[in-house]
Design a protein around this motif. Structure first.
Motif, PDB file in Angstrom:
ATOM      1  N   LYS A  95       0.820  -1.226   0.000  1.00 26.50           N
ATOM      2  CA  LYS A  95       0.000   0.000   0.000  1.00 26.50           C
ATOM      3  C   LYS A  95       0.847   1.266   0.000  1.00 26.50           C
ATOM      4  N   ILE A  96       2.142   1.113  -0.236  1.00 26.62           N
ATOM      5  CA  ILE A  96       3.032   2.279  -0.189  1.00 26.62           C
ATOM      6  C   ILE A  96       2.661   3.244  -1.328  1.00 26.62           C
ATOM      7  N   LYS A  97       2.515   4.523  -0.962  1.00 30.91           N
ATOM      8  CA  LYS A  97       1.990   5.531  -1.892  1.00 30.91           C
ATOM      9  C   LYS A  97       2.842   5.638  -3.165  1.00 30.91           C
ATOM     10  N   GLU A  98       4.161   5.523  -2.988  1.00 28.28           N
ATOM     11  CA  GLU A  98       5.058   5.732  -4.140  1.00 28.28           C
ATOM     12  C   GLU A  98       5.200   4.481  -5.020  1.00 28.28           C
ATOM     13  N   SER A  99       4.682   3.354  -4.599  1.00 28.45           N
ATOM     14  CA  SER A  99       4.798   2.136  -5.423  1.00 28.45           C
ATOM     15  C   SER A  99       3.987   2.305  -6.706  1.00 28.45           C
ATOM     16  N   ARG A 100       4.428   1.602  -7.740  1.00 24.85           N
ATOM     17  CA  ARG A 100       3.715   1.664  -9.022  1.00 24.85           C
ATOM     18  C   ARG A 100       3.534   0.239  -9.554  1.00 24.85           C
ATOM     19  N   PHE A 101       2.414   0.035 -10.237  1.00 22.08           N
ATOM     20  CA  PHE A 101       2.082  -1.294 -10.762  1.00 22.08           C
ATOM     21  C   PHE A 101       1.654  -1.115 -12.216  1.00 22.08           C
ATOM     22  N   VAL A 102       2.411  -1.695 -13.120  1.00 22.40           N
ATOM     23  CA  VAL A 102       2.101  -1.522 -14.542  1.00 22.40           C
ATOM     24  C   VAL A 102       1.863  -2.897 -15.156  1.00 22.40           C
ATOM     25  N   GLY A 103       0.738  -3.050 -15.815  1.00 21.92           N
ATOM     26  CA  GLY A 103       0.408  -4.349 -16.426  1.00 21.92           C
ATOM     27  C   GLY A 103       0.283  -4.229 -17.933  1.00 21.92           C
ATOM     28  N   PHE A 104       1.003  -5.085 -18.623  1.00 20.21           N
ATOM     29  CA  PHE A 104       0.973  -5.108 -20.093  1.00 20.21           C
ATOM     30  C   PHE A 104       0.181  -6.323 -20.571  1.00 20.21           C
ATOM     31  N   ASP A 105      -0.682  -6.101 -21.514  1.00 22.90           N
ATOM     32  CA  ASP A 105      -1.418  -7.235 -22.107  1.00 22.90           C
ATOM     33  C   ASP A 105      -2.110  -6.766 -23.385  1.00 22.90           C
ATOM     34  N   SER A 106      -2.329  -7.696 -24.283  1.00 21.61           N
ATOM     35  CA  SER A 106      -3.152  -7.382 -25.460  1.00 21.61           C
ATOM     36  C   SER A 106      -4.610  -7.209 -25.018  1.00 21.61           C
ATOM     37  N   PHE A 107      -4.950  -7.862 -23.915  1.00 21.40           N
ATOM     38  CA  PHE A 107      -6.327  -8.023 -23.455  1.00 21.40           C
ATOM     39  C   PHE A 107      -7.203  -8.652 -24.544  1.00 21.40           C
ATOM     40  N   GLU A 108      -6.499  -9.326 -25.472  1.00 21.80           N
ATOM     41  CA  GLU A 108      -7.209 -10.085 -26.522  1.00 21.80           C
ATOM     42  C   GLU A 108      -6.782 -11.548 -26.489  1.00 21.80           C
ATOM     43  N   GLY A 109      -6.059 -11.889 -25.462  1.00 22.28           N
ATOM     44  CA  GLY A 109      -5.659 -13.286 -25.306  1.00 22.28           C
ATOM     45  C   GLY A 109      -4.326 -13.613 -25.958  1.00 22.28           C
TER      46      GLY A 109
END
Ligand SMILES: C[S@@+](CC[C@H](N)C(=O)[O-])C[C@H]1O[C@@H](n2cnc3c(N)ncnc32)[C@H](O)[C@@H]1O
Length: 234
Positions: A95-109
């Motif tokens: 829950k650290i404010k400065e953390s970042r989460f980036v997710g890559f996907d086609s979202f098409e499978g």
């Protein structure tokens, strides 16, 4: 006649390929078994041999890592998001404010078939997971079109967690080379389908070979008989 013009002319190379392919697959499998044998007494968590391996056991590995990382600023990069189960897990525990989460996907499978899954498996019809958290961001597209440019604007100065969960050899190898210039000591790599020995495992082996074994990847742990595996960079 020299051997390869002979094979080419007679088209015997076709037979040769067919006959030799099973040996090649067995060889790759043996390489993976060698990896398991070398790491059998290592790691903070290792359930080998687990007779009741189940996919949800992967949380044991992730949550073990999160015990150490939940109160630290981290940059979490996930390659292969689908419904977002794991990026949700990481962003809800750290829950650290400065953390970042980036997710890559086609979202098409999946762009190709993998094991028993057909091309298009994991298709989200282009929709992102619904995660109500400003620190989480999704990048839609084929990795080959989106990862290079996106990473130019990303930060890597805090401890990074790279979660490689694209299943496929092609996607995993591509991503490994893209993140290669960003890697530094203490960064963590997690593979979600490592025991898919002709996909994620093979991509990792080739990546190490092609980067002259520049990085020392210390084995951190594995669950589900090395299906999910984590390494830390030394
Ligand atoms: C196993 S799923 C990810 C599961 C997710 N990480 C989780 O924890 O629940 C694999 C994903 O990789 C994505 N993928 C594989 N190769 C890709 C590529 N070259 N470009 C974009 N997405 C890709 C697929 O669309 C699929 O959603």
């Amino acid at each position: 006649m020299p051997f390869h013009p002979f094979l080419s002319k007679t088209k015997l190379y076709k037979l040769l390929k067919k006959l030799c392919k099973p040996f090649y697959i067995v060889y790759e499998y043996a390489e993976f078994v060698a990896f398991m044998a070398e790491n059998k007494d290592k790691g903070e968590i290792n359930d080998y041999y687990n007779n009741s391996a189940t996919y949800k056991n992967r949380y044991k590995l992730h949550d073990k890592l999160l015990l150490e990382l939940k109160n630290k600023t981290i940059f979490y990069y996930e390659f292969g998001v689908a419904e977002g189960a794991m990026i949700k897990n990481w962003s809800s525990i750290n829950k650290i404010k400065e953390s970042r989460f980036v997710g890559f996907d086609s979202f098409e499978g999946l762009p190709e078939s993998w094991e028993d899954k057909k091309e298009g498996h994991f298709d989200q019809k282009g929709n992102f997971p619904d995660i109500d958290d400003d620190r989480v961001r999704f990048v839609k597209g084929w990795f080959q079109d989106s990862v290079y440019n996106t990473l130019l604007d990303c930060h890597f100065h805090e401890q990074c967690v790279f979660h490689l969960d694209a299943d496929l050899f092609s996607s995993t190898l591509y991503v490994l080379f893209q993140i290669s210039p960003k890697l530094k000591a203490k960064d963590i790599l997690i593979f979600d389908e490592f025991s898919s020995h002709d996909h994620e495992f093979k991509a990792f082996e080739i990546f190490k070979q092609c980067t002259n074994d520049k990085w020392k990847f210390e084995f951190l742990g594995a669950v589900n008989n090395y299906r999910q595996v984590a390494f830390i960079l030394k």
